[in-house]
Write a protein that holds these residues in place. Sequence first.
Motif, PDB file in Angstrom:
ATOM      1  N   VAL A   1       0.821  -1.212   0.000  1.00  0.00           N
ATOM      2  CA  VAL A   1       0.000   0.000   0.000  1.00  0.00           C
ATOM      3  C   VAL A   1       0.855   1.262   0.000  1.00  0.00           C
ATOM      4  CG1 VAL A   1      -1.884  -1.168   1.182  1.00  0.00           C
ATOM      5  CG2 VAL A   1      -0.203   0.117   2.525  1.00  0.00           C
ATOM      6  N   SER A   2       2.146   1.135   0.312  1.00  0.00           N
ATOM      7  CA  SER A   2       3.032   2.307   0.375  1.00  0.00           C
ATOM      8  C   SER A   2       3.838   2.498  -0.893  1.00  0.00           C
ATOM      9  CB  SER A   2       3.990   2.168   1.575  1.00  0.00           C
ATOM     10  OG  SER A   2       3.289   2.047   2.786  1.00  0.00           O
ATOM     11  N   GLU A   3       3.571   1.697  -1.904  1.00  0.00           N
ATOM     12  CA  GLU A   3       4.317   1.774  -3.153  1.00  0.00           C
ATOM     13  C   GLU A   3       4.275   3.193  -3.723  1.00  0.00           C
ATOM     14  OE1 GLU A   3       6.695  -0.006  -6.052  1.00  0.00           O
ATOM     15  OE2 GLU A   3       5.720  -1.095  -4.417  1.00  0.00           O
ATOM     16  N   GLY A   4       5.455   3.770  -3.986  1.00  0.00           N
ATOM     17  CA  GLY A   4       5.540   5.104  -4.564  1.00  0.00           C
ATOM     18  C   GLY A   4       5.263   6.228  -3.594  1.00  0.00           C
ATOM     19  N   LYS A   5       5.298   5.956  -2.282  1.00  0.00           N
ATOM     20  CA  LYS A   5       4.997   6.986  -1.279  1.00  0.00           C
ATOM     21  C   LYS A   5       6.186   7.234  -0.360  1.00  0.00           C
ATOM     22  CE  LYS A   5       0.082   5.783  -1.380  1.00  0.00           C
ATOM     23  NZ  LYS A   5      -1.075   5.200  -0.649  1.00  0.00           N
ATOM     24  N   GLY A   6       7.348   7.387  -0.968  1.00  0.00           N
ATOM     25  CA  GLY A   6       8.536   7.757  -0.213  1.00  0.00           C
ATOM     26  C   GLY A   6       8.988   6.675   0.738  1.00  0.00           C
ATOM     27  N   TYR A   7       9.273   7.087   1.968  1.00  0.00           N
ATOM     28  CA  TYR A   7       9.798   6.163   2.975  1.00  0.00           C
ATOM     29  C   TYR A   7       8.698   5.425   3.741  1.00  0.00           C
ATOM     30  CZ  TYR A   7      13.906   9.153   2.272  1.00  0.00           C
ATOM     31  OH  TYR A   7      14.936   9.862   1.728  1.00  0.00           O
ATOM     32  N   ARG A   8       7.462   5.564   3.331  1.00  0.00           N
ATOM     33  CA  ARG A   8       6.351   5.076   4.144  1.00  0.00           C
ATOM     34  C   ARG A   8       6.447   3.582   4.433  1.00  0.00           C
ATOM     35  NH1 ARG A   8       0.199   6.663   2.711  1.00  0.00           N
ATOM     36  NH2 ARG A   8       1.235   8.701   2.669  1.00  0.00           N
ATOM     37  N   GLY A   9       6.777   2.761   3.438  1.00  0.00           N
ATOM     38  CA  GLY A   9       6.853   1.323   3.650  1.00  0.00           C
ATOM     39  C   GLY A   9       7.847   0.951   4.730  1.00  0.00           C
ATOM     40  N   GLU A  10       9.054   1.561   4.682  1.00  0.00           N
ATOM     41  CA  GLU A  10      10.073   1.260   5.684  1.00  0.00           C
ATOM     42  C   GLU A  10       9.661   1.754   7.064  1.00  0.00           C
ATOM     43  OE1 GLU A  10      10.441   2.640   2.643  1.00  0.00           O
ATOM     44  OE2 GLU A  10      12.576   2.701   2.104  1.00  0.00           O
ATOM     45  N   VAL A  11       9.049   2.938   7.106  1.00  0.00           N
ATOM     46  CA  VAL A  11       8.656   3.522   8.390  1.00  0.00           C
ATOM     47  C   VAL A  11       7.579   2.668   9.065  1.00  0.00           C
ATOM     48  CG1 VAL A  11       7.544   5.496   9.490  1.00  0.00           C
ATOM     49  CG2 VAL A  11       9.313   5.866   7.767  1.00  0.00           C
ATOM     50  N   ILE A  12       6.553   2.266   8.311  1.00  0.00           N
ATOM     51  CA  ILE A  12       5.485   1.461   8.907  1.00  0.00           C
ATOM     52  C   ILE A  12       6.020   0.089   9.312  1.00  0.00           C
ATOM     53  CG2 ILE A  12       3.199   0.481   8.565  1.00  0.00           C
ATOM     54  CD1 ILE A  12       3.194   3.489   8.744  1.00  0.00           C
ATOM     55  N   SER A  13       6.955  -0.459   8.537  1.00  0.00           N
ATOM     56  CA  SER A  13       7.563  -1.736   8.912  1.00  0.00           C
ATOM     57  C   SER A  13       8.272  -1.619  10.251  1.00  0.00           C
ATOM     58  CB  SER A  13       8.552  -2.190   7.832  1.00  0.00           C
ATOM     59  OG  SER A  13       7.890  -2.521   6.631  1.00  0.00           O
ATOM     60  N   ALA A  14       8.914  -0.494  10.481  1.00  0.00           N
ATOM     61  CA  ALA A  14       9.593  -0.278  11.763  1.00  0.00           C
ATOM     62  C   ALA A  14       8.606  -0.121  12.907  1.00  0.00           C
ATOM     63  CB  ALA A  14      10.489   0.957  11.668  1.00  0.00           C
ATOM     64  N   MET A  15       7.382   0.277  12.604  1.00  0.00           N
ATOM     65  CA  MET A  15       6.341   0.356  13.636  1.00  0.00           C
ATOM     66  C   MET A  15       5.764  -1.006  13.973  1.00  0.00           C
ATOM     67  SD  MET A  15       4.248   3.739  12.365  1.00  0.00           S
ATOM     68  CE  MET A  15       5.041   5.365  12.304  1.00  0.00           C
ATOM     69  N   ILE A  16       5.886  -1.951  13.036  1.00  0.00           N
ATOM     70  CA  ILE A  16       5.322  -3.285  13.211  1.00  0.00           C
ATOM     71  C   ILE A  16       6.315  -4.252  13.845  1.00  0.00           C
ATOM     72  CG2 ILE A  16       4.379  -5.284  11.978  1.00  0.00           C
ATOM     73  CD1 ILE A  16       3.427  -3.309   9.808  1.00  0.00           C
ATOM     74  N   ASP A  17       7.555  -4.193  13.387  1.00  0.00           N
ATOM     75  CA  ASP A  17       8.566  -5.204  13.725  1.00  0.00           C
ATOM     76  C   ASP A  17       9.649  -4.601  14.609  1.00  0.00           C
ATOM     77  OD1 ASP A  17      10.281  -7.317  13.838  1.00  0.00           O
ATOM     78  OD2 ASP A  17      10.658  -7.434  11.679  1.00  0.00           O
ATOM     79  N   SER A  18       9.729  -5.072  15.848  1.00  0.00           N
ATOM     80  CA  SER A  18      10.759  -4.541  16.762  1.00  0.00           C
ATOM     81  C   SER A  18      12.162  -4.937  16.316  1.00  0.00           C
ATOM     82  CB  SER A  18      10.497  -5.044  18.185  1.00  0.00           C
ATOM     83  OG  SER A  18      10.541  -6.465  18.229  1.00  0.00           O
TER      84      SER A  18
ATOM     85  N   TYR B   1      13.188  -4.892  13.251  1.00  0.00           N
ATOM     86  CA  TYR B   1      13.525  -4.163  12.021  1.00  0.00           C
ATOM     87  C   TYR B   1      14.325  -2.909  12.375  1.00  0.00           C
ATOM     88  CZ  TYR B   1      12.814  -1.863   7.488  1.00  0.00           C
ATOM     89  OH  TYR B   1      13.002  -1.244   6.279  1.00  0.00           O
ATOM     90  N   GLU B   2      15.494  -2.770  11.758  1.00  0.00           N
ATOM     91  CA  GLU B   2      16.349  -1.600  12.001  1.00  0.00           C
ATOM     92  C   GLU B   2      16.168  -0.609  10.859  1.00  0.00           C
ATOM     93  OE1 GLU B   2      21.009  -0.506  13.090  1.00  0.00           O
ATOM     94  OE2 GLU B   2      20.520  -2.401  12.096  1.00  0.00           O
TER      95      GLU B   2
ATOM     96  N   LYS C   1      21.887   7.072   8.684  1.00  0.00           N
ATOM     97  CA  LYS C   1      21.490   7.564   9.998  1.00  0.00           C
ATOM     98  C   LYS C   1      20.447   6.631  10.602  1.00  0.00           C
ATOM     99  CE  LYS C   1      19.743  11.592  12.482  1.00  0.00           C
ATOM    100  NZ  LYS C   1      19.315  13.004  12.389  1.00  0.00           N
ATOM    101  N   GLU C   2      20.733   6.192  11.802  1.00  0.00           N
ATOM    102  CA  GLU C   2      19.815   5.281  12.468  1.00  0.00           C
ATOM    103  C   GLU C   2      18.615   6.054  13.016  1.00  0.00           C
ATOM    104  OE1 GLU C   2      20.592   1.582  15.299  1.00  0.00           O
ATOM    105  OE2 GLU C   2      20.612   3.463  16.447  1.00  0.00           O
ATOM    106  N   ILE C   3      17.422   5.640  12.566  1.00  0.00           N
ATOM    107  CA  ILE C   3      16.181   6.265  13.035  1.00  0.00           C
ATOM    108  C   ILE C   3      15.524   5.404  14.101  1.00  0.00           C
ATOM    109  CG2 ILE C   3      13.890   7.068  12.315  1.00  0.00           C
ATOM    110  CD1 ILE C   3      15.127   7.610   9.572  1.00  0.00           C
ATOM    111  N   LYS C   4      15.613   4.093  13.932  1.00  0.00           N
ATOM    112  CA  LYS C   4      15.093   3.172  14.943  1.00  0.00           C
ATOM    113  C   LYS C   4      16.033   1.990  15.078  1.00  0.00           C
ATOM    114  CE  LYS C   4      12.467  -0.376  14.472  1.00  0.00           C
ATOM    115  NZ  LYS C   4      12.976  -1.365  15.445  1.00  0.00           N
TER     116      LYS C   4
END
Length: 461
Positions: free
Chosen positions: A145-162, A164-165, A171-174
């Motif tokens: 669902v985040s295809e073509g929407k910038g960093y959204r896929g990686e960001v939401i994955s980091a919200m789901i999976d502890s 996931y780095e 630069k480390e964000i999470k």
Amino acid sequence: MYLLGALAGMAGGLPAAAAPGTVVVIPVRDEISQPEVYIIRAGLKQAQAEHAEAVVLDLKTPGGDLASAQDIMEALSHYRGRTIAYVDNEAMSAGAFISAATDEIWFTPDGIIGAAAPVTATGQDVDATMKQKLVSYLKARMRAVSEGKGYRGEVISAMIDSDYELKIDGKEIKPKDQLLSLTAAEAMKTYGRPPRPLLGAGIAPDLDALLAKKFGPGNAAVQRLRVTWSERLAVVLNQLAPVLLGLGLLALFLEFKLPGSHVFAVAGVVLLALVFAGSHLAGLSGHEPVVFFAVGVVLVLLELMFWHSAGFLGVAGVALMGASIVWSMADLWPGEPLRTAWSADAFVRPLANLGMGLAIAAVLGAALLRYLPRGWVWDRMVIGAASSGRAQAAGSDPAGGAAVLVGRQALAATALRPTGQVEIDGRRYEAVVDFGTVEAGATVRVSGQSDFGLRVERAEA
């Protein structure tokens, strides 16, 4: 086409037409569950049918039911217009999933989003193996669902999976062993070349400010929906849909077996009307299936009461009624080709509900015949079996039998619509009236005979 006026009364006030520049705002408050699915789906369908400018989901939720969030995401995937998530002031867990499925995510200055790891309904951690499967599935879904929407896929994955780095430009964000949550300022922070916000599309102090920034001051005619008692009622009605169908069909069957009082007919119509109402309130159907069902009822009545078309009208009417019931429960979208709906399995659940309803009606009908205590109901249901043999023999007896009854007056023992029973000299016969209907207790005259039994007509006063 969906009745906007009906939504206004049942979904909290959607006006009668969506003018150019209209923005439909749907508040999503508290925990996400099926009522939110219904109001969002209904609002999206109406906005699409009326070519609204955009739909805004006004989010303030700690999360909720994952299945409901997935249903909302599915509805958002069907909508062809612009969708905006406004985090006012939190969109946690399931709220983050819904936000990720929209075109843009806006925040209030104190808005937060994140912490979307799957948990049980009571908030406890799920089994490790099941959690691994769910996390893998959800991350794939979010990437899709985040295809073509910038960093959204990686960001939401980091919200789901502890585990996931999340790193961008080194630069480390999470780090690992944490779940990502973001404030509005953090979501708007830019990364990469050219610089792009991490997740957000903008910050607005309130909804009016957001609409002014997006569409210009005064250029958005706002329509607001809200969850009311009707959506909560729809949850119950849709859960009970197979039972309501079964009881409704059984009641209509009993009306044909026990003509005269109309109690079963009224009960059957009310039960089936509840099925249609539940589907409409759930945002599945408009008013059209009800119209087609009514046409089917009219055809069946014409077959029974006036015309004898070798069953053609009756078969067509029953088919139309069954198809309209399935149609009412199917998740169809304005302007969507029917072949797309079939490929999306939109009719699988409605057909299953109808099949379960028929099975319930058959089982209850068999149980009724087997276990119903003897009495007037039983007698009226089985009297045909007791007397039809005699009527058949009389009607087909070339030596006389029913032929000698031609011209005799008889009493309508049951209503004739057009078939029923008449009584002559204390004996009952199966009979059919040539035209119209005759109520029980009326006087008729035998006009002839057929393989069915006697043919009768109203006696002249």
